[in-house]
Design a protein around this motif. Sequence first.
Motif, short mmCIF file in Angstrom:
data_model
loop_
_atom_site.label_atom_id
_atom_site.label_comp_id
_atom_site.label_asym_id
_atom_site.label_seq_id
_atom_site.Cartn_x
_atom_site.Cartn_y
_atom_site.Cartn_z
N LEU A 5 0.71 -1.10 -0.16
CA LEU A 5 0.03 0.20 0.05
C LEU A 5 0.89 1.20 0.15
O LEU A 5 0.59 2.09 -0.63
CB LEU A 5 -1.01 0.03 1.16
N VAL A 6 1.80 1.14 0.86
CA VAL A 6 2.76 2.52 0.91
C VAL A 6 3.41 2.91 -0.22
O VAL A 6 3.73 3.98 -0.85
CB VAL A 6 3.49 2.34 2.12
N ILE A 7 3.94 1.66 -1.06
CA ILE A 7 4.60 1.90 -2.28
C ILE A 7 3.59 2.31 -3.53
O ILE A 7 4.07 3.30 -4.34
CB ILE A 7 5.21 0.31 -2.63
N LEU A 8 2.46 1.78 -3.40
CA LEU A 8 1.36 2.12 -4.51
C LEU A 8 0.76 3.41 -4.41
O LEU A 8 0.30 3.86 -5.39
CB LEU A 8 0.38 0.86 -4.64
N VAL A 9 0.74 4.07 -3.28
CA VAL A 9 -0.02 5.26 -3.28
C VAL A 9 0.76 6.42 -3.80
O VAL A 9 1.90 6.53 -3.75
CB VAL A 9 0.17 5.71 -1.56
N PRO A 10 0.26 7.07 -4.90
CA PRO A 10 0.62 7.96 -5.69
C PRO A 10 0.94 9.31 -4.97
O PRO A 10 0.53 9.25 -3.80
CB PRO A 10 -0.10 8.23 -6.80
N ALA A 11 2.17 9.99 -5.52
CA ALA A 11 2.53 11.19 -5.03
C ALA A 11 1.49 12.23 -5.05
O ALA A 11 0.75 12.10 -5.91
CB ALA A 11 3.89 11.69 -5.71
N ARG A 12 1.31 13.26 -4.35
CA ARG A 12 0.39 14.31 -4.31
C ARG A 12 0.92 15.51 -4.98
O ARG A 12 2.12 15.93 -4.50
CB ARG A 12 -0.16 14.34 -2.95
N VAL A 13 0.38 15.89 -6.13
CA VAL A 13 0.86 17.08 -6.87
C VAL A 13 -0.03 18.31 -6.65
O VAL A 13 -1.26 18.33 -6.74
CB VAL A 13 1.01 16.71 -8.41
N GLY A 46 3.61 30.16 -9.28
CA GLY A 46 5.15 30.07 -9.25
C GLY A 46 5.92 29.02 -8.57
O GLY A 46 7.14 29.10 -8.16
N TRP A 47 5.11 27.85 -8.16
CA TRP A 47 5.59 26.89 -7.82
C TRP A 47 4.85 25.58 -7.93
O TRP A 47 3.71 25.72 -8.33
CB TRP A 47 5.53 26.88 -6.00
N VAL A 48 5.52 24.41 -7.79
CA VAL A 48 4.86 22.99 -8.01
C VAL A 48 5.59 22.12 -7.02
O VAL A 48 6.73 22.18 -6.64
CB VAL A 48 5.18 22.37 -9.56
N SER A 49 4.48 21.52 -6.33
CA SER A 49 5.09 20.65 -5.12
C SER A 49 4.63 18.91 -5.40
O SER A 49 3.68 18.75 -6.00
CB SER A 49 4.62 21.06 -3.69
N VAL A 50 5.38 18.26 -4.94
CA VAL A 50 5.29 16.81 -5.07
C VAL A 50 5.32 16.33 -3.80
O VAL A 50 6.59 16.19 -3.37
CB VAL A 50 6.02 16.20 -6.12
#
Length: 176
Positions: free
Chosen positions: A61-69, A74-78
Motif C-alpha cells: 500500500l505504501v509503495i503504490l500510493v501515488p505522490a500528491r501533486v 510560481g511553484w509546483v510541489s510533489v
Amino acid sequence: MGPEEGPPHETAYDTEWGDGVRHAARCAGAFLVMLLSVDAAADASSWARSALWAGLALVLLVILVPARVAAGDGWVSVRGLLGERVVRTDRLVAVRWADGVAGRVVLRDAEGGRVELDPHILEANPELWRLLDAGARSSCAAPDGTLRCGTAELRRLGARVDGETARTVFRLSGLE
C-alpha cells in the motif's frame, strides 16, 4: 482581507489522486486476501503468518500510493513517500524528459529544487498544467532568463495536454 495580505493565491491539486489512493488500497487488500486464502487452503494459517501478510500488504500500500501533486502561482510541489519537494516554476533552469518504463518530466529550479512528475497528471489536470506553464513562461521572459534548457520539452508537453483536453471535451460533448 487587509491590504497587507494581498490577493488570494490560487492552488490546484491533482484531482485523480484520491482515485489512485483507492486503487492502491484495493490492490493491497486483494493481495492480503489472496495470501490469507492460500494459507487457509494449505492449512497453514496462524496469527504470526497473518500478521506477516498484513505487514506485506501494508508495505505494498505504501509503495503504490501515488505522490500528491499541487501547483500555485510560481511553484509546483510533489508530496511522496519520502517527503515533499517543491520547485519554483518562475525560476526554472531546466525541464527534461526522463524516459523509461514510466516517463517522467523533471523540473529543476535556480535554488536547487528538483521534482519529477508523471506527464499523465498534467494531462488529466489542465489547471495544474496552466499554473506550471505560466511559471515556466515567466522564467523564460524574465530579464535574467533562467530557463535555458527544456523549452522544446515544455512545448511537447503542452501539445500533449492540449490534445488530451480536446479529446475530453469531444468525449463529454458526444462528438467522439
